[in-house]
Design an enzyme around this catalytic site. Structure first.
Site, PDB file in Angstrom:
ATOM      1  N   ASP A 187       0.824  -1.210   0.000  1.00  0.00           N
ATOM      2  CA  ASP A 187       0.000   0.000   0.000  1.00  0.00           C
ATOM      3  C   ASP A 187       0.860   1.263   0.000  1.00  0.00           C
ATOM      4  O   ASP A 187       2.017   1.239   0.430  1.00  0.00           O
ATOM      5  CB  ASP A 187      -0.886   0.039   1.258  1.00  0.00           C
ATOM      6  CG  ASP A 187      -2.026  -0.964   1.184  1.00  0.00           C
ATOM      7  OD1 ASP A 187      -2.033  -1.798   0.258  1.00  0.00           O
ATOM      8  OD2 ASP A 187      -2.905  -0.894   2.055  1.00  0.00           O
ATOM      9  N   ASP A 188       0.251   2.334  -0.438  1.00  0.00           N
ATOM     10  CA  ASP A 188       0.759   3.711  -0.276  1.00  0.00           C
ATOM     11  C   ASP A 188       1.830   4.122  -1.292  1.00  0.00           C
ATOM     12  O   ASP A 188       2.288   5.249  -1.246  1.00  0.00           O
ATOM     13  CB  ASP A 188       1.328   3.974   1.135  1.00  0.00           C
ATOM     14  CG  ASP A 188       0.278   3.831   2.220  1.00  0.00           C
ATOM     15  OD1 ASP A 188      -0.895   3.601   1.878  1.00  0.00           O
ATOM     16  OD2 ASP A 188       0.636   3.941   3.401  1.00  0.00           O
ATOM     17  N   HIS A 237      -5.800   3.049  -4.032  1.00  0.00           N
ATOM     18  CA  HIS A 237      -5.848   3.206  -2.578  1.00  0.00           C
ATOM     19  C   HIS A 237      -6.472   4.564  -2.275  1.00  0.00           C
ATOM     20  O   HIS A 237      -7.549   4.645  -1.715  1.00  0.00           O
ATOM     21  CB  HIS A 237      -4.434   3.095  -2.019  1.00  0.00           C
ATOM     22  CG  HIS A 237      -4.364   2.846  -0.550  1.00  0.00           C
ATOM     23  ND1 HIS A 237      -5.263   2.063   0.125  1.00  0.00           N
ATOM     24  CD2 HIS A 237      -3.464   3.279   0.401  1.00  0.00           C
ATOM     25  CE1 HIS A 237      -4.932   2.024   1.418  1.00  0.00           C
ATOM     26  NE2 HIS A 237      -3.856   2.761   1.607  1.00  0.00           N
ATOM     27  N   HIS A 241      -5.169  10.214   0.749  1.00  0.00           N
ATOM     28  CA  HIS A 241      -4.972   9.361   1.923  1.00  0.00           C
ATOM     29  C   HIS A 241      -5.227  10.114   3.225  1.00  0.00           C
ATOM     30  O   HIS A 241      -4.790   9.689   4.303  1.00  0.00           O
ATOM     31  CB  HIS A 241      -3.565   8.760   1.926  1.00  0.00           C
ATOM     32  CG  HIS A 241      -3.476   7.430   2.627  1.00  0.00           C
ATOM     33  ND1 HIS A 241      -3.712   7.275   3.966  1.00  0.00           N
ATOM     34  CD2 HIS A 241      -3.179   6.187   2.154  1.00  0.00           C
ATOM     35  CE1 HIS A 241      -3.551   5.992   4.291  1.00  0.00           C
ATOM     36  NE2 HIS A 241      -3.242   5.316   3.214  1.00  0.00           N
ATOM     37  N   HIS A 341       3.826  -2.302   3.081  1.00  0.00           N
ATOM     38  CA  HIS A 341       3.755  -0.934   2.558  1.00  0.00           C
ATOM     39  C   HIS A 341       4.948  -0.594   1.678  1.00  0.00           C
ATOM     40  O   HIS A 341       6.060  -1.074   1.895  1.00  0.00           O
ATOM     41  CB  HIS A 341       3.620   0.076   3.706  1.00  0.00           C
ATOM     42  CG  HIS A 341       2.266   0.058   4.347  1.00  0.00           C
ATOM     43  ND1 HIS A 341       1.902  -0.910   5.238  1.00  0.00           N
ATOM     44  CD2 HIS A 341       1.171   0.845   4.166  1.00  0.00           C
ATOM     45  CE1 HIS A 341       0.640  -0.706   5.606  1.00  0.00           C
ATOM     46  NE2 HIS A 341       0.175   0.344   4.977  1.00  0.00           N
TER      47      HIS A 341
HETATM   48 ZN   LIG Z   1      -2.533   3.311   3.240  1.00  0.00          ZN
END
Ligand SMILES: [Zn+2]
Length: 381
Positions: A187-188, A237, A241, A341
């Site tokens: 993620d991210d 995602h 955020h 991540h």
């Molecule tokens: Zn995230």
């Protein structure tokens, strides 16, 4: 008269001479103290490295034993210099721990918790994501009253927003077999470590899934393209955020999603079908809009994935903790979606990724690795 008298010049000369002595002496004392502090530090480090080597804990083919020392060191460049001078072979294997990494990134990297300049967006994200999982309910209680905006028209007006934001390919799905399948998810990203992750995935011929936070920058687009070209799945995602913003309303969520969706499309030509909620589908920030967002996204054909194994890299786990978390949580599951991540503070993830992959590959259960696709049975909280 005093001014211009012999006495005046006498005092002037004495004063100037005194200054000429005092200033350099003071400077010498200050720098001397600093240097002796530094050399004490370096000597201590040298001793620690020597002890480690004597104890046999440092195997040049596995230089990770040095990492604790490296991470604790305030003088990272000094650490590397010292290491290179005292043991070139060890230095070479230590630096190669992260083969695709630019050494300048390596040196300037700040471990989580160190004081740095203003945190980059992605570091902020991480701490927020951790907060989303762990935050006490009272911190989010005022959320709706402060951030929620009533839909301008009827409550269902958001269904008419972004008429092109549909995913037509997800009806009548037949799910693939998934017993003993592992799905690595990152993620991210993209981040400065994306290429390191890609390196290891390629080395073991594993396809994975990246739930991205695209910025729209050229560098980000290049990395998105690289992820896509390597055959991994890209899922959405978020664009920002920022929990309070994206979970303020269904409209706000859709707007953020659409921004990220367009950026991925512009960079790769891919129309994403999968997504992951920032903080997961159930978090303290989305309780008032969660059901509506899920319903609307599902109506549009998008599929979301949560996870059932958390490496806890976003929660500050060390690489050894990450290793234990993943290996122990995979046990007893028929299949696992593993959360890791790809962010600029994600150094530990890079360090341990290869070890995790190797351990999973060598597991007696003969795990198979796959990218998430619409044909993978969704795993949701
Ligand atoms: Zn995230």
């Amino acid at each position: 008269l005093y001014f211009g008298s012999v006495k005046f010049f006498k005092h002037l000369i004495i004063g100037v001479v005194a200054l000429l002595i005092i200033i350099p002496v003071t400077l010498c004392i200050i720098f001397g103290a600093e240097n002796s502090g530094k050399s004490r530090e370096i000597a201590a480090l040298e001793e620690q490295i020597a002890q480690l080597r004597e104890s046999g804990a440092v195997d040049p083919s596995d230089p990770k034993a040095l990492l604790d020392l490296y991470e604790k060191s305030d003088e990272k460049e000094e650490f590397l210099r010292l290491l290179s001078e005292s043991d070139a072979e060890l230095y070479a294997s230590f630096v190669k721990t992260v083969p695709a990494m630019n050494i300048s990134d390596y040196i300037s990297y700040s471990a989580p918790g160190e004081t740095t300049a203003a945190p980059s967006q992605s570091e902020e994200i991480t701490s927020e994501e951790s907060a989303a999982v762990t935050a006490a309910p009272e911190t989010t209680a005022p959320f709706r009253t402060t951030s929620y905006t009533e839909p301008a028209e009827s409550p269902s007006s958001y269904t008419e927003l972004y008429p092109e934001l549909y995913c037509y390919g997800t009806s009548d799905i037949i799910y693939d077999a998934d017993e003993d399948y592992l799905y690595l998810t990152f993620d991210d990203g993209p981040s400065k470590y994306t290429e390191n992750i890609l390196y290891y995935l390629d080395k073991y011929n594993i396809k994975a899934t990246f739930f991205v936070v695209p910025s729209g920058s050229d560098e980000c687009n290049r990395l998105l393209k690289k992820i896509a070209d390597a055959g991994h799945t890209i899922g959405i995602h978020s664009a920002s955020h920022v929990y309070n913003e994206i979970y303020a309303s269904v409209e706000a969520y859709l707007e953020d999603f659409k921004t990220a969706y367009d950026r991925v499309y512009n960079a790769t030509g891919i129309k994403c079908e999968l997504f992951r909620f920032p903080g997961g589908s159930i978090n303290d920030y989305n309780c008032y809009v969660r059901d509506e967002i899920i319903e609307e996204m599902t109506r549009r054909g998008f599929i979301y994935f949560d996870w059932n194994v958390d490496s806890e890299d976003a929660l500050g786990a060390t690489w050894t903790q990450m290793y234990t978390n993943v290996l122990s949580e995979v046990e007893g599951k028929t299949r696992a979606v593993i959360l890791m991540h790809d962010h600029n503070g994600g150094y530990n993830t890079i360090l341990v990724l290869e070890d995790i992959i190797k351990a999973l590959i060598n597991d007696e259960r003969c795990f198979k690795f796959g990218p998430l696709t619409k044909n993978v049975r969704p795993l949701q909280f």
